[in-house]
Design a protein around this motif. Structure first.
Motif, PDB file in Angstrom:
ATOM      1  N   VAL A 164      10.793   1.905  -3.361  1.00 17.03           N
ATOM      2  CA  VAL A 164      10.202   2.395  -4.595  1.00 17.03           C
ATOM      3  C   VAL A 164      11.035   1.974  -5.808  1.00 17.03           C
ATOM      4  N   GLY A 165      12.347   1.943  -5.611  1.00 12.61           N
ATOM      5  CA  GLY A 165      13.216   1.699  -6.750  1.00 12.61           C
ATOM      6  C   GLY A 165      13.379   0.240  -7.115  1.00 12.61           C
ATOM      7  N   ARG A 166      13.385  -0.621  -6.121  1.00 18.27           N
ATOM      8  CA  ARG A 166      13.822  -1.985  -6.398  1.00 18.27           C
ATOM      9  C   ARG A 166      12.823  -3.080  -6.075  1.00 18.27           C
ATOM     10  N   ALA A 176      17.423   3.081 -10.715  1.00 21.26           N
ATOM     11  CA  ALA A 176      16.422   2.022 -10.613  1.00 21.26           C
ATOM     12  C   ALA A 176      15.961   1.583 -11.999  1.00 21.26           C
ATOM     13  N   LEU A 177      16.943   1.320 -12.825  1.00 23.24           N
ATOM     14  CA  LEU A 177      16.668   0.782 -14.151  1.00 23.24           C
ATOM     15  C   LEU A 177      17.577  -0.416 -14.375  1.00 23.24           C
ATOM     16  N   GLN A 233       4.932  12.529  -5.062  1.00 25.20           N
ATOM     17  CA  GLN A 233       5.588  11.379  -4.465  1.00 25.20           C
ATOM     18  C   GLN A 233       5.723  11.672  -2.988  1.00 25.20           C
ATOM     19  N   GLN A 293      20.170  -0.726  -4.803  1.00 26.69           N
ATOM     20  CA  GLN A 293      19.670   0.604  -5.116  1.00 26.69           C
ATOM     21  C   GLN A 293      20.613   1.595  -4.472  1.00 26.69           C
ATOM     22  N   LEU A 319      18.256  12.891  -0.470  1.00 31.02           N
ATOM     23  CA  LEU A 319      17.613  11.581  -0.477  1.00 31.02           C
ATOM     24  C   LEU A 319      16.155  11.686  -0.907  1.00 31.02           C
ATOM     25  N   ALA A 320      15.463  12.675  -0.365  1.00 35.70           N
ATOM     26  CA  ALA A 320      14.046  12.824  -0.686  1.00 35.70           C
ATOM     27  C   ALA A 320      13.867  13.091  -2.176  1.00 35.70           C
ATOM     28  N   THR A 355      21.331   5.056  -3.154  1.00 35.04           N
ATOM     29  CA  THR A 355      20.418   6.097  -2.675  1.00 35.04           C
ATOM     30  C   THR A 355      21.097   7.449  -2.546  1.00 35.04           C
ATOM     31  N   THR A 358      13.435   4.869  -0.644  1.00 33.43           N
ATOM     32  CA  THR A 358      13.954   4.879  -2.018  1.00 33.43           C
ATOM     33  C   THR A 358      14.185   3.461  -2.519  1.00 33.43           C
ATOM     34  N   GLU A 404      13.449  17.964 -15.011  1.00 36.95           N
ATOM     35  CA  GLU A 404      12.688  18.742 -14.024  1.00 36.95           C
ATOM     36  C   GLU A 404      13.597  19.129 -12.868  1.00 36.95           C
ATOM     37  N   LEU A 441      14.093   7.562   4.866  1.00 31.60           N
ATOM     38  CA  LEU A 441      14.038   8.034   3.482  1.00 31.60           C
ATOM     39  C   LEU A 441      14.806   7.101   2.551  1.00 31.60           C
ATOM     40  N   ALA A 473       4.544   5.000  -5.295  1.00 37.62           N
ATOM     41  CA  ALA A 473       4.888   5.276  -6.693  1.00 37.62           C
ATOM     42  C   ALA A 473       4.173   4.310  -7.628  1.00 37.62           C
ATOM     43  N   ALA A 532      22.545   2.229 -13.484  1.00 40.37           N
ATOM     44  CA  ALA A 532      21.286   1.499 -13.350  1.00 40.37           C
ATOM     45  C   ALA A 532      20.882   1.382 -11.881  1.00 40.37           C
ATOM     46  N   VAL A 563      13.209   8.601  -8.635  1.00 40.94           N
ATOM     47  CA  VAL A 563      13.018   7.193  -8.932  1.00 40.94           C
ATOM     48  C   VAL A 563      11.533   6.825  -8.998  1.00 40.94           C
ATOM     49  N   GLY A 564      10.751   7.499  -8.155  1.00 47.40           N
ATOM     50  CA  GLY A 564       9.357   7.103  -8.057  1.00 47.40           C
ATOM     51  C   GLY A 564       8.465   7.694  -9.133  1.00 47.40           C
ATOM     52  N   ARG A 565       8.754   8.915  -9.545  1.00 43.68           N
ATOM     53  CA  ARG A 565       7.767   9.631 -10.347  1.00 43.68           C
ATOM     54  C   ARG A 565       8.235  10.089 -11.714  1.00 43.68           C
ATOM     55  N   ARG A 566       9.432   9.692 -12.112  1.00 41.16           N
ATOM     56  CA  ARG A 566       9.866  10.146 -13.423  1.00 41.16           C
ATOM     57  C   ARG A 566      10.251   8.952 -14.284  1.00 41.16           C
ATOM     58  N   TRP A 607      15.844  12.222  -4.484  1.00 40.14           N
ATOM     59  CA  TRP A 607      16.197  10.982  -5.166  1.00 40.14           C
ATOM     60  C   TRP A 607      14.976  10.054  -5.243  1.00 40.14           C
ATOM     61  N   THR A 608      14.230  10.017  -4.162  1.00 43.41           N
ATOM     62  CA  THR A 608      13.027   9.184  -4.140  1.00 43.41           C
ATOM     63  C   THR A 608      12.018   9.668  -5.167  1.00 43.41           C
ATOM     64  N   VAL A 609      11.844  10.968  -5.233  1.00 42.20           N
ATOM     65  CA  VAL A 609      10.923  11.520  -6.223  1.00 42.20           C
ATOM     66  C   VAL A 609      11.381  11.131  -7.617  1.00 42.20           C
TER      67      VAL A 609
END
Lengths: 264, 264
Positions: free
Chosen positions: A148-150, B193-194, A75, B75, B141-142, B77, A145, B232, A141, A193, B189, B148-151, B144-146
């Motif tokens: 990517v998230g929303r 990001a759900l 990512q 979102q 923050l970074a 963050t 987020t 992870e 950053l 993402a 949520a 939300v983006g990759r898991r 967090w992006t991973v």
DNA sequence: CGCAGGTTTGAGAGGAGTCAAGGGTTGTGG
DNA sequence: CCACAACCCTTGACTCCTCTCAAACCTGCG
């Protein structure tokens, strides 16, 4: 690129965009030591867990800060372009150096952390400028987020294209509504993402809708306003200025939209 | 909570966790001015575009930094818990103050930016500590992006529970494998990001798998190692220390897993 | 007691992922 | 100067994770 002699000028200009520095302070920046290095595309030049003793001022090319998940998928969490000091933050937090990957061929100036910390301590205004630089990076950053998230694929892509358009304009590398952004769709996928396949479909959509045309190494923005709307792009987060004083800047030419290419 | 007199002690402790400050510098921190305020749950106490003249040291409760997308969906963050200085960054970048929302009832100490900038300028070590604080926030923050983006949903939730478990332990608010985390599933949520519905299902999964039990205002970690694996989670990014020196710290009790509750 | 807000569960829809194959482009070496 | 390889882009068909819509159930509190 056209920047003549001292690559540090790029960095000084970037700092000056958000922080007020007098000519002596600017002089100190320009006098920073450093050595130039060249990195091939797709090479990781800072790896996870590394403790580099230098920051990387990007002179040319595109580099990405990334995180990795267990299955190896990446990512990208931030992009660095000319004038950005990648891993400036590691000057105060060497263990926290972010992994950096060259997305294109990249030229960097390696500036010793020790030198950065020294002038930050000696000149409070510079220290504050560095701090502010880190704060701005964090703001980007955070927006990343949100993106990517929303947002769905189309909005994400639109947002990214707007952000990079804005940033390339800031450094004078956008002519009209077109800028060079030579990254692969695989790399775009790591930023947004998404999967490369879906990136491809998404870019196709933007092209068909006449919002933007991403082809190979170049981005043509076909309808800036519509693209901003599609990406919910509000440049405020990129543009957060100085300490207390006002800033004198009308800045960005928010010219009305244009549709340069009428192709299929 | 149990922290006796001066809320600033929380903040000084937090800084001391990553930066080396002598007793005089610590004294300056503790002597910062500020006024206490109480915020009701679900109230935004810093709004987008606001230019607050103070930072918010969280004394108690949970606050979230958030971004908003066009349809109003949020979102989150970053989370701030006791000892975190929300919007410290705005001291140098007032226009870039992050919107903050109280997720629970929150007590804050409002510390004037002017005072923060003053001691940062007067005492380089403090300035550097503030800078480092911003850098660490960016690292979170970074990550967090991973996340939300990759898991996927399960890993995201697991990661969050690990992170908060780690952070509550740092401030001494985790007893064993259980900590108070009184946020709603709706708010979860917004962090992950759900949708709230999917959060509910995901938490159910974690419960059935005997990884963690999130119920109401409390999180019970049932299998710390397995939860870390599922999410992870690698705490390195939370734990990036001082300037150049080594840090003396074995720190976290990474006790072997435990399965306290054998319920259905 | 009854409402409000939060949680839980079900059924169906849809956006993005996966797998797979074909077409283009660029660079290099014969 | 052509041929080939490597890499990237494009498209199709199918799958699946997460969303949406909706209803019921809890629980604390006025």
């Amino acid at each position: 690129m056209a920047q003549s002699d001292n690559p540090l000028r790029l960095f000084a200009d970037r700092l000056a965009r958000h922080s007020r520095l007098d000519r002596f302070e600017r002089q100190e920046i320009l006098a920073l030591p450093g050595t130039i290095a060249h990195v091939r595309a797709n090479q990781d030049f800072v790896r996870l867990g590394e403790r580099p003793d230098h920051a990387c001022l990007i002179i040319d090319g595109v580099a990405g800060r990334f995180g990795q998940s267990a299955d190896g998928s990446r990512q990208i969490t931030a992009l660095h372009i000319a004038g950005d000091m990648g891993n400036l933050h590691a000057a105060v937090s060497p263990g926290g150096a972010a992994p950096l990957q060259a997305l294109t061929a990249v030229s960097v100036l390696k500036v010793p952390h020790s030198a950065l910390r020294e002038i930050a301590r000696a000149r409070p205004a510079i220290g504050e400028a560095f701090w502010r630089e880190s704060v701005l990076e964090a703001a980007v950053l955070a927006e990343w987020t949100v993106n990517v998230g929303r947002r769905n694929a189309r909005a994400r892509a639109a947002h990214l294209l707007c952000e990079m358009g804005w940033r390339y304009e800031e450094i004078g590398e956008r002519v009209g509504f077109s800028y060079e952004f030579p990254v692969t769709q695989q790399q775009l996928a790591d930023m947004l993402a998404l999967t490369p396949v879906h990136v491809n479909r998404t870019l196709k959509t933007l092209r068909i809708e006449n919002l933007a045309d991403v082809h190979g190494r170049r981005v043509d923005i076909l309808d800036w306003n519509a693209l901003m709307r599609a990406g919910e792009f509000n440049p405020a987060y990129l543009d957060t200025g100085t300490g207390g004083e006002q800033r004198a800047k009308p800045k960005l030419s928010l010219v009305p939209p244009r549709r340069p290419r009428m192709e299929a």
